[in-house]
Design a protein around this motif. Structure first.
Motif, PDB file in Angstrom:
ATOM      1  N   PRO A  75      88.807   3.771  51.552  1.00 36.34           N
ATOM      2  CA  PRO A  75      89.907   4.042  52.492  1.00 36.34           C
ATOM      3  C   PRO A  75      89.522   5.057  53.571  1.00 36.34           C
ATOM      4  CG  PRO A  75      90.744   3.953  50.246  1.00 36.34           C
ATOM      5  CD  PRO A  75      89.251   3.910  50.151  1.00 36.34           C
ATOM      6  N   THR A  76      88.802   6.126  53.167  1.00 32.85           N
ATOM      7  CA  THR A  76      88.374   7.124  54.151  1.00 32.85           C
ATOM      8  C   THR A  76      87.407   6.504  55.156  1.00 32.85           C
ATOM      9  OG1 THR A  76      88.605   8.864  52.483  1.00 32.85           O
ATOM     10  CG2 THR A  76      87.291   9.387  54.440  1.00 32.85           C
TER      11      THR A  76
ATOM     12  N   SER B 264      97.985   5.935  59.523  1.00 36.46           N
ATOM     13  CA  SER B 264      98.978   6.716  58.773  1.00 36.46           C
ATOM     14  C   SER B 264      98.775   6.588  57.275  1.00 36.46           C
ATOM     15  CB  SER B 264     100.399   6.239  59.126  1.00 36.46           C
ATOM     16  OG  SER B 264     100.637   6.332  60.505  1.00 36.46           O
ATOM     17  N   LYS B 265      98.465   5.378  56.808  1.00 37.43           N
ATOM     18  CA  LYS B 265      98.364   5.151  55.365  1.00 37.43           C
ATOM     19  C   LYS B 265      97.438   3.979  55.095  1.00 37.43           C
ATOM     20  CE  LYS B 265     101.812   3.418  52.870  1.00 37.43           C
ATOM     21  NZ  LYS B 265     103.123   3.301  52.167  1.00 37.43           N
ATOM     22  N   VAL B 266      96.739   4.051  53.961  1.00 32.58           N
ATOM     23  CA  VAL B 266      95.828   2.983  53.558  1.00 32.58           C
ATOM     24  C   VAL B 266      96.130   2.609  52.109  1.00 32.58           C
ATOM     25  CG1 VAL B 266      93.433   2.379  53.088  1.00 32.58           C
ATOM     26  CG2 VAL B 266      93.981   3.665  55.135  1.00 32.58           C
ATOM     27  N   VAL B 267      96.272   1.301  51.841  1.00 34.77           N
ATOM     28  CA  VAL B 267      96.490   0.809  50.476  1.00 34.77           C
ATOM     29  C   VAL B 267      95.372  -0.176  50.160  1.00 34.77           C
ATOM     30  CG1 VAL B 267      98.039  -0.381  48.896  1.00 34.77           C
ATOM     31  CG2 VAL B 267      98.984   1.072  50.706  1.00 34.77           C
TER      32      VAL B 267
ATOM     33  N   GLU C 232     106.193  -1.717  57.854  1.00 29.93           N
ATOM     34  CA  GLU C 232     106.065  -1.337  56.450  1.00 29.93           C
ATOM     35  C   GLU C 232     107.400  -0.879  55.893  1.00 29.93           C
ATOM     36  OE1 GLU C 232     103.999   1.725  53.372  1.00 29.93           O
ATOM     37  OE2 GLU C 232     104.726   2.316  55.341  1.00 29.93           O
ATOM     38  N   SER C 233     108.151  -0.114  56.695  1.00 28.19           N
ATOM     39  CA  SER C 233     109.458   0.361  56.252  1.00 28.19           C
ATOM     40  C   SER C 233     110.391  -0.812  55.992  1.00 28.19           C
ATOM     41  CB  SER C 233     110.048   1.285  57.313  1.00 28.19           C
ATOM     42  OG  SER C 233     111.352   1.672  56.957  1.00 28.19           O
TER      43      SER C 233
ATOM     44  N   VAL D   7      98.367   1.041  57.586  1.00 31.22           N
ATOM     45  CA  VAL D   7      99.607   1.298  58.319  1.00 31.22           C
ATOM     46  C   VAL D   7      99.288   2.262  59.458  1.00 31.22           C
ATOM     47  CG1 VAL D   7     101.970   2.156  58.183  1.00 31.22           C
ATOM     48  CG2 VAL D   7     100.957   0.972  56.215  1.00 31.22           C
TER      49      VAL D   7
ATOM     50  N   ARG E 151     109.375  -2.520  52.709  1.00 30.15           N
ATOM     51  CA  ARG E 151     109.791  -1.759  51.527  1.00 30.15           C
ATOM     52  C   ARG E 151     111.292  -1.906  51.281  1.00 30.15           C
ATOM     53  NH1 ARG E 151     107.861   4.209  52.225  1.00 30.15           N
ATOM     54  NH2 ARG E 151     108.383   3.683  54.358  1.00 30.15           N
TER      55      ARG E 151
ATOM     56  N   GLU F 192     104.288   1.254  61.153  1.00 34.65           N
ATOM     57  CA  GLU F 192     105.140   2.012  60.232  1.00 34.65           C
ATOM     58  C   GLU F 192     106.514   1.359  60.105  1.00 34.65           C
ATOM     59  OE1 GLU F 192     105.040   5.876  61.945  1.00 34.65           O
ATOM     60  OE2 GLU F 192     103.194   6.471  60.898  1.00 34.65           O
TER      61      GLU F 192
END
Length: 541
Positions: free
Chosen positions: A288-289, A301-304, A351-352, A315, A355, A348
């Protein structure tokens, strides 16, 4: 022409001259002469005879001999080149099968046709020797850079003079807007060297990722010395590239070393690649990094990460979406090549919204299955209960942490969840039997009624049917088609059956049917131990 003393020395002189001109071993030329003379002698004495010619390497004297081999009586086929043990007794004492009887024969006169045939044999042998020399010279140079001279262009392919031979730069291996004229100097990457009937074929490339890596190795001494390593390269030739580097010396910045003073080092590579823009990225073992670095200049912002599917979900802020994707998807495509992962990018807000949809679906499920109000169902989802199985079989303590839930309420929730799951299982089993599933499959451990129904819908109704399945057919997976990763849906994928679990289920079914002997199966640890032992034996040898 007869092989007389007048021209015996001329044979060696000719061999020396040809070998010097073609840069091959003179011995190979002499061997070619021996073979051509032997062929001419066979046309004189008979094609079935085994005639051999030996040329003295010092004097040039050619000796013609006839060879006959001793064979068993029943194996005698060629009377000119073979003889039986009884026949051989006329020539030597106690002959054995396999012995060779050699007798010298008079030299032959080479007529015009025979001389022309001998010349063709010699030329053919010389060409083969020349090809072997060229192949041996270049086979170990695959994966390196070489400088050449453009000779000509054929149907878009560039023929390059590389010294002791020619190589081809195919049009699909050129950087798009490049064009060359005869006698232009060109720097290319040797992609492959193959031995083919028409001679060794040397294939060049200027779009290979390895070409860029080798160019950096030439420009950056730290890479050549092994202090900095290039871990991955991804290219859109002629447009943009990303290269990941790592330093094994904490005092050296890998990115700075590759860029050079005022960008001198990277600019030299850019100039060679016709202005291709290069992003130099620090390598990180944490995927992820590393991906966050690879998607630069976009912010993440975010990694899954989904290890099993080798997919990663990223994201980004809404305003960063176009930057992360890049023009025509270039940025995300190069990042995917660099990391070896499929990348899904969403904003974002997307993704929101997703969810919220998942939250609503789970809330509705709990309301229907557990007969609770919306507020309580939302409370269960908020506490992290994602399935009814979790509610039904977790420790009571995990339900008691929810506000307003006591022992009796927790027990009632679990009872309702179990009743609902049992009803679902009974309905699925009834459906499976209706579709024709036999008891052999129903009684097999590891398959739930819902799984049985899914298998039956695909025609798998007996234990034998199940045992013939491949693990990926059950668990699903990914295959690469034309460079693109394509999803293979598994029959049991919806039930979170992993590839390893599918392998175990199928193998257990085969063992129960007697198709496989369990004693023949090695555990993974035993296999690794055997491999290590074999490697140790090789090292000792």
């Amino acid at each position: 022409m007869a092989i007389t003393s007048a021209n015996q020395l001329e044979l060696l002189q000719t061999a020396e001259a040809v070998a010097r001109e073609k840069m091959i071993d003179p011995g190979l030329v002499v061997e070619a002469m021996e073979e051509s003379l032997a062929r001419a002698a066979k046309s004189r004495y008979g094609a079935e005879m085994d005639i051999r010619v030996s040329i003295d390497r010092k004097t040039g004297v050619a000796t013609f001999t006839r060879v006959r081999t001793v064979v068993e009586d029943e194996e005698l086929e060629n009377y000119q080149a073979e003889l039986t043990v009884e026949q051989a007794k006329q020539y030597k004492e106690d002959p054995q099968v396999g012995d060779e009887l050699v007798e010298e024969v008079p030299p032959v006169e080479l007529g015009r046709i025979a001389a022309q045939s001998a010349k063709q044999v010699i030329l053919q042998k010389v060409r083969e020797a020349e090809r072997d020399r060229q192949y041996e010279e270049f086979k170990d140079r695959a994966g390196t850079i070489i400088n050449g001279l453009v000779k000509r262009e054929e149907y878009g392919n560039i023929i390059v003079d590389i010294g002791r031979g020619e190589a081809v730069l195919r049009r699909n291996e050129k950087i798009g807007r490049e064009s060359y004229r005869p006698n232009d100097r060109i720097r290319v990457f040797i992609k492959d060297v193959r031995r083919e009937p028409r001679g060794p074929q040397i294939f060049l490339s200027r779009i290979a990722p390895e070409f860029m890596a080798e160019l950096f190795k030439m420009e950056v001494p730290e890479i050549y010395d092994g202090i900095i390593e290039i871990k991955a390269v991804a290219r859109d030739p002629g447009s943009r590239a990303k290269i990941a580097v790592i330093s094994y010396d904490n005092s050296i910045d890998p990115v700075g070393a590759c860029v050079g003073m005022r960008g001198s080092r990277v600019q030299a590579v850019v100039n060679e690649l016709q202005g291709e823009k290069i992003d130099i990225i620090p390598w990180n073992e944490d995927q992820p990094t590393f991906l966050v670095n690879a998607l630069q200049p976009a912010e993440v912002s975010k990694v899954v990460l989904d290890d099993e599917a080798e997919r990663i979900e990223v994201v980004v802020p809404d305003e960063q979406l176009s930057l992360a994707i890049g023009r025509r998807g270039q940025n995300v495509r190069l990042a995917s090549q660099l990391t070896g992962l499929d990348i899904d990018i969403m904003t974002e807000s997307q993704e929101s919204e997703r969810r919220q949809q998942e939250f609503a679906v789970r809330t509705k499920l709990y309301m229907e299955a557990l007969d609770v109000d919306e507020f309580f169902a939302q409370l269960l989802v908020s506490e992290g209960f994602s399935t009814l199985e979790e509610v039904a079989y977790v420790e009571l303590d995990e339900l008691l942490v929810i506000d307003g839930v006591d022992d009796s309420t927790a027990q009632e929730l679990q009872a309702r969840a179990r009743d609902y799951l049992e009803a679902q299982a009974q309905a699925a089993l009834a459906k499976a039997r209706e579709l024709g599933v036999e008891d052999s499959l129903v009684d097999f451990d590891g398959l739930t009624p819902q799984m049985l129904a899914a298998l039956a819908a695909d025609g798998i109704k007996t234990l034998e049917d199940f045992a013939t399945c491949a693990d990926w057919e059950l668990a699903g997976g990914w295959t690469t088609v034309d460079g693109q990763r394509v999803k293979d849906d598994g029959l049991l994928e919806a039930f979170d059956v992993s590839l390893e679990e599918a392998q175990n289920l199928v193998m257990t079914a085969r063992i129960q049917l007697g198709w496989v002997d369990p004693d023949d199966l090695l555990t993974e640890e035993e296999t690794d131990e055997e491999l290590e032992a074999a490697e140790a034996e090789e090292d000792q040898a």
